[in-house]
Design an enzyme around this catalytic site. Structure first.
Site, mmCIF file in Angstrom:
data_model
loop_
_atom_site.group_PDB
_atom_site.id
_atom_site.type_symbol
_atom_site.label_atom_id
_atom_site.label_comp_id
_atom_site.label_asym_id
_atom_site.label_seq_id
_atom_site.Cartn_x
_atom_site.Cartn_y
_atom_site.Cartn_z
ATOM 1 N N ALA A 67 -27.311 3.919 22.072
ATOM 2 C CA ALA A 67 -26.604 2.727 22.546
ATOM 3 C C ALA A 67 -27.295 1.488 22.010
ATOM 4 O O ALA A 67 -28.276 1.009 22.570
ATOM 5 C CB ALA A 67 -26.571 2.680 24.079
ATOM 6 N N THR A 70 -15.389 -21.532 22.929
ATOM 7 C CA THR A 70 -13.990 -21.098 22.974
ATOM 8 C C THR A 70 -13.584 -20.314 21.739
ATOM 9 O O THR A 70 -12.577 -19.611 21.751
ATOM 10 C CB THR A 70 -13.061 -22.312 23.122
ATOM 11 O OG1 THR A 70 -13.313 -23.233 22.051
ATOM 12 C CG2 THR A 70 -13.314 -23.021 24.455
ATOM 13 N N GLU A 130 -29.792 -8.074 17.550
ATOM 14 C CA GLU A 130 -29.068 -8.952 18.479
ATOM 15 C C GLU A 130 -27.589 -9.073 18.119
ATOM 16 O O GLU A 130 -26.987 -10.134 18.217
ATOM 17 C CB GLU A 130 -29.747 -10.321 18.562
ATOM 18 C CG GLU A 130 -31.132 -10.242 19.157
ATOM 19 C CD GLU A 130 -31.663 -11.569 19.625
ATOM 20 O OE1 GLU A 130 -30.922 -12.281 20.315
ATOM 21 O OE2 GLU A 130 -32.810 -11.890 19.290
#
Length: 408
Positions: free
Chosen positions: A134, A337, A388
């Site tokens: 994972a 956004t 990351e």
């Protein structure tokens, strides 16, 4: 609320020049040695602590910069010096961000100072999220945390991988599953204090790049931590899990995921790291092209070389602007956004790979040797498109955001 500007103020320029001086004077001369040794550069971390660069105060001041540019400016200069050494200096920051993003005020005040120590007692911290099965898929985590009500302790079991400072850190922050039925919404983060029985270092990885940064597995075998080490506290966790079970959170109010919250906060900073490495390689290539003569003239006089340098500089400046925009938006409370944080990390990471590769090409055979730093910079640059959140994950985040779909 700070207005947007592309001009650094006097204080920001002073910090930039100060960090650049440390990178030039201390990090650059030692970069090749520590890359070859593949060891944590403790003497350089110690020196960084002595001058104040490796310290809670320094990073707090940069985080509190109202423009949001304090951290990216500092990161660019450190990683201009050397990516491996720089990651050893800043690696603690990811664990600190994990506590800041999810912890209570008391936990922040208690644990973050212990992550850094002081100039006389330098310490490190580690953020443990990825697992052997994972990485980008945080919903597939298997490390479990079970609450023992009789002692108010959490018992952690599992294996974490790709952990910067893993096993050698003073404090570990561990993301674990508390309710496997909820997928990524059933996670929580825990502090594992120093000396806690059951936490050991597993395999230490020998890496392609950033070799001066320690990366290892962390094995958790019946690790017991007090209830106070659950970041955010039990009451907040129970409320969050209850909302998730009831499916009360709609698209605009999704349940917060501890690991993703940490990565969201750090992606523009990773972009700044990539900009620093790209800029370093570009400067080497530019200097070489100006001084290297072929056919009676500097090779920069050839369009084939000059156009490459033009493209490299353009990409670096564009990447920096994306990083600054995302950092400014985060600092001033403007929502991402269009996944602007992921945009900055994606573009800067791929810029670092492209620019360092072109730098090798401009130096020719010299660029392929360890006599020049660009081959090391190219090896280091490969990590930015991986850790990351890979470039593929960044594109997924951007695409799903544009489509109005939830980010899992």
């Amino acid at each position: 609320m700070a207005g947007f500007t592309l001009e650094l103020n006097d204080e920001q320029k002073q910090v930039r020049d100060w960090v650049h001086g440390f990178a030039s004077r201390v990090m650059r001369p030692a970069a090749a040695e520590w890359d070859e040794r593949e060891e944590t550069p403790w003497p350089i971390i110690q020196e960084a602590a002595e001058v104040g660069i490796y310290s809670l105060d320094f990073y707090a001041q940069q985080h509190l910069d109202p423009t949001g540019l304090g951290i990216p400016v500092a990161m660019e200069e450190l990683f201009w010096g050397d990516a491996g050494i720089a990651l050893s200096i800043v690696g603690t920051g990811l664990a600190a961000v994990g506590v800041l993003a999810n912890g209570t005020d008391e936990q922040i005040g208690t644990w973050i100072p212990q992550m850094y120590g002081d100039a006389k007692d330098v310490r490190l911290a580690a953020f443990c999220s990825s697992e052997p099965d994972a990485g980008s898929d945080v919903a597939a985590l298997r490390t479990r945390a079970v609450h023992d009500r009789s002692t108010d302790e959490w018992v952690l079991n599992g294996t974490k991988t790709w952990v910067t400072n893993g096993g050698i850190a003073h404090v570990h922050v561990v993301v674990a599953v508390v309710d496997p039925t909820l997928g990524s919404k059933g996670h929580a983060s825990f502090i594992v204090p120093p000396g806690t029985p059951g936490l050991t270092q597993g395999q230490k990885f020998r890496k392609h790049g950033i070799r001066a940064s320690h990366t290892a597995e962390v094995v958790l075998d019946d690790v017991r931590v007090p209830g106070a080490c659950l970041l955010g506290g039990k009451e907040k966790l129970d409320e969050r899990l209850a909302r998730a079970r009831e499916k009360a959170a709609g698209p605009a109010e999704r349940v917060k995921n501890a690991a993703m919250a940490t990565f969201e906060a750090s992606r523009p900073a990773v972009g700044a790291m990539a900009v620093g490495t790209a800029r370093a390689a570009y400067e080497v290539a530019l200097d070489y092209a100006r001084t290297r003569h072929q056919f009676g003239r500097p090779i920069i006089d050839n369009q084939g070389i000059a156009f490459q340098l033009a493209d490299m500089r353009t990409r670096i400046d564009a990447a920096r602007l994306l990083v600054w925009r995302a950092s400014w938006m985060a600092a001033t409370g403007r929502p991402f956004t269009a996944a602007e944080g992921s945009m900055s990390k994606l573009y800067a990471s791929e810029t670092a790979q492209q620019v360092t590769a072109r730098s090798i090409q401009i130096l020719g055979g010299n660029g392929f040797t360890r006599e020049y730093p660009v081959e090391r910079m190219h090896r280091d640059a490969a990590i930015y498109t991986i850790f990351e959140g890979t470039s593929e994950i960044q594109r997924l985040v951007i695409a799903r955001t544009l489509a109005g779909m939830p980010i899992r």
